[in-house]
Design an enzyme around this catalytic site. Sequence first.
Site, mmCIF file in Angstrom:
data_model
loop_
_atom_site.group_PDB
_atom_site.id
_atom_site.type_symbol
_atom_site.label_atom_id
_atom_site.label_comp_id
_atom_site.label_asym_id
_atom_site.label_seq_id
_atom_site.Cartn_x
_atom_site.Cartn_y
_atom_site.Cartn_z
ATOM 1 C CG HIS A 67 -83.157 26.052 -34.574
ATOM 2 N ND1 HIS A 67 -83.643 26.149 -33.288
ATOM 3 C CD2 HIS A 67 -81.802 25.961 -34.452
ATOM 4 C CE1 HIS A 67 -82.648 26.108 -32.442
ATOM 5 N NE2 HIS A 67 -81.536 25.992 -33.093
ATOM 6 C CB CYS B 125 -78.831 30.420 -30.883
ATOM 7 S SG CYS B 125 -77.800 29.246 -29.990
ATOM 8 C CG HIS C 24 -77.562 27.261 -35.612
ATOM 9 N ND1 HIS C 24 -78.381 28.320 -35.300
ATOM 10 C CD2 HIS C 24 -77.711 26.386 -34.578
ATOM 11 C CE1 HIS C 24 -78.968 28.124 -34.128
ATOM 12 N NE2 HIS C 24 -78.586 26.954 -33.677
ATOM 13 C CG HIS D 288 -78.831 21.825 -33.177
ATOM 14 N ND1 HIS D 288 -77.599 22.017 -32.625
ATOM 15 C CD2 HIS D 288 -79.493 23.003 -33.023
ATOM 16 C CE1 HIS D 288 -77.523 23.256 -32.151
ATOM 17 N NE2 HIS D 288 -78.648 23.888 -32.387
ATOM 18 C CG ASP E 122 -85.108 13.819 -40.863
ATOM 19 O OD1 ASP E 122 -84.114 14.322 -40.307
ATOM 20 O OD2 ASP E 122 -85.031 12.862 -41.667
ATOM 21 C CG HIS E 123 -82.791 16.020 -43.902
ATOM 22 N ND1 HIS E 123 -82.711 14.993 -42.999
ATOM 23 C CD2 HIS E 123 -81.559 16.085 -44.473
ATOM 24 C CE1 HIS E 123 -81.507 14.456 -43.028
ATOM 25 N NE2 HIS E 123 -80.781 15.096 -43.908
ATOM 26 C CD GLU F 247 -80.211 23.446 -29.105
ATOM 27 O OE1 GLU F 247 -81.142 24.193 -29.413
ATOM 28 O OE2 GLU F 247 -79.281 23.795 -28.340
#
Lengths: 135, 135, 135, 135, 135, 135
Positions: free
Chosen positions: C14, C33, C39, C41, C79-80, C124
């Site tokens: 994100h 960020c 980047h 998480h 997810d992914h 996070e």
Amino acid sequence: MVYITRRETFAASHRLFNPKFSDEQNERIFGKCSNPNWHGHNYVLEIVVAGRPNPETGFVLNIAELKEIIEQHVLTKVDHKNLNVETDFIKGIIPSTENVAIAIWKVLVDKIPSGKLYSVKLSETENNFFEYRGE
Amino acid sequence: MVYITRRETFAASHRLFNPKFSDEQNERIFGKCSNPNWHGHNYVLEIVVAGRPNPETGFVLNIAELKEIIEQHVLTKVDHKNLNVETDFIKGIIPSTENVAIAIWKVLVDKIPSGKLYSVKLSETENNFFEYRGE
Amino acid sequence: MVYITRRETFAASHRLFNPKFSDEQNERIFGKCSNPNWHGHNYVLEIVVAGRPNPETGFVLNIAELKEIIEQHVLTKVDHKNLNVETDFIKGIIPSTENVAIAIWKVLVDKIPSGKLYSVKLSETENNFFEYRGE
Amino acid sequence: MVYITRRETFAASHRLFNPKFSDEQNERIFGKCSNPNWHGHNYVLEIVVAGRPNPETGFVLNIAELKEIIEQHVLTKVDHKNLNVETDFIKGIIPSTENVAIAIWKVLVDKIPSGKLYSVKLSETENNFFEYRGE
Amino acid sequence: MVYITRRETFAASHRLFNPKFSDEQNERIFGKCSNPNWHGHNYVLEIVVAGRPNPETGFVLNIAELKEIIEQHVLTKVDHKNLNVETDFIKGIIPSTENVAIAIWKVLVDKIPSGKLYSVKLSETENNFFEYRGE
Amino acid sequence: MVYITRRETFAASHRLFNPKFSDEQNERIFGKCSNPNWHGHNYVLEIVVAGRPNPETGFVLNIAELKEIIEQHVLTKVDHKNLNVETDFIKGIIPSTENVAIAIWKVLVDKIPSGKLYSVKLSETENNFFEYRGE
């Protein structure tokens, strides 16, 4: 009001199964948790007591005393036991984690010498947690 | 050489007990772990494979493939099972965590398609860990 | 009333960024960020449902069913994935963890078949946690 | 309303001891925690702030700002310190974890620039947790 | 050969300080760890023993027996103690985690009744770990 | 010889993808990890240095110094970055965790002022770990 929590662990075997159901129903509803040969878990139990710290000691309740109460009334009856057949306060109920948490609440609620029992938290695996607050 | 580790968990019941011993001997040696009504654990299993990354993929072994191998050959036989009576590769041995780790090594050692099995790590509780490296 | 929690994880990319701000403002407010190259998480998601255990099953809600609901409505979409550009229920909002938790609440609140959604917890990093209870 | 939590750690020495008590009373009530040569812990501190996300940023409060506030007002005074003799906001009170949590609440309650302090959680060991919510 | 590990924890105070150095040197080299008023940690200790499982018991060494050996020879001397002034096997050495791990090795190496001491692992915080294998 | 470990974390985005492969091949081999919109992780990095403690300080290497070396040479280049496009020491290689661990080894191996780099451990999720020891 401070909430103090004591964390303990125990290892037990159990089986989810309702004698009113047929084997097929038990299998459909409880899946692998109804294995007649039992399975088991390392349960993590957290007992939360709420109260005001005693000005003389700074303690809501000496956590060593809380540990002993949990040991005497709960751990001796569940650790390395079969919850379905050996634990007096669980026998006759379906030992879902929900029901075990409620049963532990009932055992402890009148045993806390200072402050009040606020919550019983019980986890069955690292991804499933359950909490009962007497509501 | 890179060491890659896949962590899995399973929940099982078991009992430590040697049929050659008397009940008193079993109780003295294995203590509460010899409870005839069984007890259980959330086992944490780590499988370590050592090898060189394939230059085309960057993988020693696709960890999704490693996961499937562990699932097929180990987890389906131990998860929500009674290790003493239901797991073919454990039946007849005392299911101490040492012995279960060795048994899992024997199951997996010739199933690794790329790289070599380096270590089987198995923990029974959050304070007791066991490792076997085939030595 | 028992509170049951299912813990799941997902890995996503994100970027924090408000299109109404200049690049300098985005950089000043969101710092690293707001990296335009993204980047990511490993998010940890905990879904809490509150309800009374069914006396026939001992379950507030079969946690395997809760797992499937989370899988179908949330995990397949995050997810992914890139939360800013790929997740339908997040697109157009700033994907701060606060906002993602609220968005997941809105997705799940009317999907719980038994009991009521009580809380969405989302972390996070290992030091930053966020919780939304629909208030 | 979103609850955001920042987790920090600090290492400190302390001693539980009430100067109004005799040495025997201190020993009986506080046990090994009253060792005159001190002992210490890695404390884990969680600060929870409740508020509504700012629509421009998605943040209740920039967690980097919250981190700095905790650093400046709490961590610089407790990390690698003796809580009984060096920490201005603890000196003169018995440094039970209950009392330290309340003292940290008092320090932080009027320092939160956006949202409101909701809870101070402090753990002393991996099995003992304490929470104060200003009630 | 199986490697068995027992994990224990203890809480202690200490100070890093070399009496041959000036105060300025101690401060420069050890920083906040040289605070004359002490600080402390929750240490996590892992004792690893390597050996072959006994075919009669499946144990390299009964882990309950290993626990007692660690308790008697190490924990009673370090838990809730000041490592610099109270622990006989540490007094006179700088209690860096490296040195404490080596000191614990020396205490335990000839106390293991079956198998051999393989490693002493000691962590001081959740980010710093130390291991000594007698090499 | 003592093995000292410093644990650090970083958050990054990446994509597994080999430019020599077709899109179909990338998808088949790398699955959801080849998402062209990136995904990301909270990586956990452990750097292990082996050496003998300096008798004057008790340190193999001041762990604060090790932390700074990791910060300067690794974290500033990977934290909140896109590993494929922004990290100079990773660009041009497939950023599998195996390859990232090897790349970090190469960066750090000649930067350790005392003792020797022994191992680089990197985890991508809570279930997948990778270790490289320069062999």
